[in-house]
Write an enzyme that holds these catalytic residues in place. Structure first.
Site, PDB file in Angstrom:
ATOM      1  N   ARG A  15       0.801  -1.222   0.000  1.00 44.30           N
ATOM      2  CA  ARG A  15       0.000   0.000   0.000  1.00 44.30           C
ATOM      3  C   ARG A  15       0.839   1.280   0.000  1.00 44.30           C
ATOM      4  O   ARG A  15       0.306   2.365  -0.197  1.00 44.30           O
ATOM      5  CB  ARG A  15      -0.980  -0.018   1.190  1.00 44.30           C
ATOM      6  CG  ARG A  15      -2.149  -0.950   0.936  1.00 44.30           C
ATOM      7  CD  ARG A  15      -3.290  -0.636   1.858  1.00 44.30           C
ATOM      8  NE  ARG A  15      -3.065  -1.169   3.181  1.00 44.30           N
ATOM      9  CZ  ARG A  15      -3.467  -0.577   4.306  1.00 44.30           C
ATOM     10  NH1 ARG A  15      -4.077   0.596   4.255  1.00 44.30           N
ATOM     11  NH2 ARG A  15      -3.257  -1.134   5.462  1.00 44.30           N
ATOM     12  N   ARG A 315      24.443  23.470   5.637  1.00 44.39           N
ATOM     13  CA  ARG A 315      24.482  22.099   5.108  1.00 44.39           C
ATOM     14  C   ARG A 315      25.506  21.254   5.877  1.00 44.39           C
ATOM     15  O   ARG A 315      26.250  21.761   6.704  1.00 44.39           O
ATOM     16  CB  ARG A 315      24.799  22.157   3.617  1.00 44.39           C
ATOM     17  CG  ARG A 315      23.645  22.760   2.801  1.00 44.39           C
ATOM     18  CD  ARG A 315      24.015  22.919   1.340  1.00 44.39           C
ATOM     19  NE  ARG A 315      24.524  21.672   0.800  1.00 44.39           N
ATOM     20  CZ  ARG A 315      25.370  21.599  -0.239  1.00 44.39           C
ATOM     21  NH1 ARG A 315      25.816  22.693  -0.815  1.00 44.39           N
ATOM     22  NH2 ARG A 315      25.786  20.422  -0.671  1.00 44.39           N
ATOM     23  N   ALA A 362      29.001  40.856   1.365  1.00 46.98           N
ATOM     24  CA  ALA A 362      27.837  40.370   0.614  1.00 46.98           C
ATOM     25  C   ALA A 362      28.260  39.783  -0.722  1.00 46.98           C
ATOM     26  O   ALA A 362      29.137  40.322  -1.397  1.00 46.98           O
ATOM     27  CB  ALA A 362      26.866  41.519   0.395  1.00 46.98           C
ATOM     28  N   ASN A 368      34.561  26.426  -5.151  1.00 44.59           N
ATOM     29  CA  ASN A 368      35.249  25.282  -4.536  1.00 44.59           C
ATOM     30  C   ASN A 368      35.323  24.060  -5.439  1.00 44.59           C
ATOM     31  O   ASN A 368      35.985  23.102  -5.106  1.00 44.59           O
ATOM     32  CB  ASN A 368      34.542  24.903  -3.226  1.00 44.59           C
ATOM     33  CG  ASN A 368      33.099  24.503  -3.447  1.00 44.59           C
ATOM     34  OD1 ASN A 368      32.426  25.021  -4.338  1.00 44.59           O
ATOM     35  ND2 ASN A 368      32.622  23.561  -2.657  1.00 44.59           N
ATOM     36  N   TYR A 369      34.652  24.101  -6.582  1.00 42.55           N
ATOM     37  CA  TYR A 369      34.493  22.878  -7.383  1.00 42.55           C
ATOM     38  C   TYR A 369      34.901  23.151  -8.822  1.00 42.55           C
ATOM     39  O   TYR A 369      34.436  24.130  -9.437  1.00 42.55           O
ATOM     40  CB  TYR A 369      33.006  22.476  -7.307  1.00 42.55           C
ATOM     41  CG  TYR A 369      32.659  21.160  -7.945  1.00 42.55           C
ATOM     42  CD1 TYR A 369      33.396  20.016  -7.681  1.00 42.55           C
ATOM     43  CD2 TYR A 369      31.569  21.051  -8.810  1.00 42.55           C
ATOM     44  CE1 TYR A 369      33.060  18.808  -8.264  1.00 42.55           C
ATOM     45  CE2 TYR A 369      31.220  19.845  -9.393  1.00 42.55           C
ATOM     46  CZ  TYR A 369      31.978  18.720  -9.117  1.00 42.55           C
ATOM     47  OH  TYR A 369      31.642  17.524  -9.689  1.00 42.55           O
TER      48      TYR A 369
END
Ligand code: UD1
Ligand code: MG
Length: 450
Positions: A15, A315, A362, A368-369
């Site tokens: 179900r 995160r 700001a 970073n990648y």
């Protein structure tokens, strides 16, 4: 007495209408199976055996991720709850303690309830967890005589008189491990479902002169999940309990019904949580912090005195020391932010270390990648990162150093230095006035032509 847990989770869960095994559907960020394991953990089990069937590999992976010591056994055909428990026999061979049977799709059994069962076990051979059902429906019925549980009758096999009983079987059963397996070996499948019912062991135990009794709990604890609607109901039940617990623990929730906790959220006293905050798994918030509205946090640690949000996203791996400030539209991932540092507006800080009292302007982004690898950014104490700085990692900005607004920083900036990585400004006197005059004239000519 040492205890072993046997958690049943082989059922298909038709179900749920899902490719995922039922017990892996999540409540408050954790699979239902993990909720059952956590409940059982209050008895400090020496062994835990999960009976898996449908999606056994995934079930095993989730169980082991929570507790590397669990064993899983396979029930290839679902022939009933007694047959399911019997699959755990070899895994518990020689185990001299008690066995406690839990269901993987029944996530809310409370530690105190299991402790009451363990206490009752010292006076009885078999202990069953029962509850007074508001609507007994199709639950198995507990046939008692005073304190003694005489037998359990499944709804399908019950007489009208038995169906009128409102004391129902939760499915949770405790007995000495070898006694349990011995009783199960005597269970047949001559019943309305042609299944091996675990519930039959009570009648068999009584016939052998063993004693059986019922420990009762609140019906809410025995809530089982069979459909997405029931999963949503279970989530709601978890959240309302978690909100009440947070308030009782000295946390201010200005609009409790809009705050969502995970199964393992830890929050210190005198923290203020504004409306519409969502906690994913593995969050620790120390005392005296403020989590402002519309923030989303998971896998992070926020230390005392910090102010997060509104609209912040923390995160996994975000480690915030005391008195940090993370403002609106800021995302932080796998980064250590030292005490007193500020990241106030519109920034992405990933794979980074930010020194004490550094100020991140700001629109700062840690790049970073590179499409294949993640790289680290290091920012020193009291550094000042100008607005709209792109930090092309790996890169280090030293203690007390600064970057000019709008810079793309791809080389290290030493302590105390200014890093500027932007085109030099050109200023042309009167240029704008001339251009506007020309455009205005062109527009006037055009509208005359029409
Ligand atoms: C069972 C009880 C019933 C009780 C009810 C409480 C029996 C015979 N009946 O009924 O008295 O009131 O739970 O919810 O025990 N499972 C397996 N393998 C199997 C069969 C079941 O792992 O072969 C697992 C299921 O995944 C589930 C649990 O055991 O987690 C209970 O099975 P389910 O089919 O839901 O039992 P009920 O008919 O609800
Ligand atoms: Mg059921």
């Amino acid at each position: 007495m040492s205890t072993a847990l046997i958690i049943l989770g082989a059922g298909m869960g038709t179900r749920m209408n899902s490719d995922l095994p039922k017990v892996l559907h999540k409540i408050a960020g954790a699979p239902m199976l993990v909720h059952a394991m956590k409940a059982g953990a209050s008895l400090e089990p020496e062994k835990t055996v999960i009976v898996a069937g449908h999606g056994a590999e995934k079930v095993t992976a989730a169980a082991v991720a929570w507790d590397p010591d669990v064993a899983t056994v396979l029930q290839t055909e679902q022939l009933g709850t007694a047959h399911a428990v019997a699959q755990a026999k070899d895994a518990l061979d020689g185990f001299a303690g008690d066995a406690l049977v839990l269901y993987g799709d029944t996530p809310f059994i409370q530690p105190e309830t299991l402790e009451a069962m363990a206490a009752a076990r010292s006076n009885h051979d078999v202990v069953v967890l029962g509850f007074e059902a508001a609507d007994p429906g199709r639950y198995g019925r507990l046939v008692t005589n005073g304190d003694t549980l005489e037998r359990i009758v499944e709804f399908k096999d019950a007489t009208d008189e038995e169906r009128a009983i409102t004391l129902c079987n939760s499915g949770v059963i405790m007995a000495k491990s070898d006694v349990l397996f011995d009783l199960i070996s005597k269970v047949g499948n001559d019943n309305a479902s042609e299944e091996y019912y675990l519930t039959d062991i009570i009648g068999i135990a009584r016939d052998q002169g063993l004693s059986a009794t019922v420990v009762s709990c609140d019906e809410a604890e025995t809530l089982g999940v069979n459909s997405r609607a029931e999963l949503a109901g279970a989530e709601a039940q978890f959240q309302s309990r978690a909100r009440a617990a947070a308030l009782a623990d000295g946390i201010t929730l200005s609009d409790p019904d809009t705050v969502y906790f995970a199964h393992d959220t830890v929050i210190g006293r005198d923290t203020i949580i504004e409306p519409n905050v969502v906690f994913g798994p593995d969050v620790t918030i120390e005392s005296d912090t403020t989590i402002r509205a519309f923030s989303h946090l998971e896998g992070c640690h926020v230390s005392r005195g910090s102010i997060i949000g509104p609209y912040a996203r923390l995160r996994p791996g975000a480690e915030l020391a005391e008195n940090t400030k993370v403002g609106n539209f800021v995302e932080i991932k796998n980064a250590q932010i030292a005490a007193g540092a500020k990241v106030n507006h519109l920034s992405y800080i990933g794979d980074a270390t930010i020194g004490e009292k550094a100020n991140i302007g700001a629109g700062t982004i840690t790049c970073n990648y590179d499409g294949f690898f993640k790289h680290q950014t290091t920012i020193g104490r009291e550094a000042f990162i100008g607005s709209n700085t792109m930090l092309v990692a790996p890169v280090t900005v030293g203690n007390g150093a600064m970057t000019g607004s709008g810079s793309v920083i791809s080389d290290d900036v030493p302590d105390g230095a200014l890093g500027l990585g932007r085109a030099r400004q050109v200023t042309k006197a009167g240029f704008a006035t001339k251009l506007f005059d020309m455009l205005r004239a062109r527009k006037a000519k055009q509208s005359k032509g029409h």
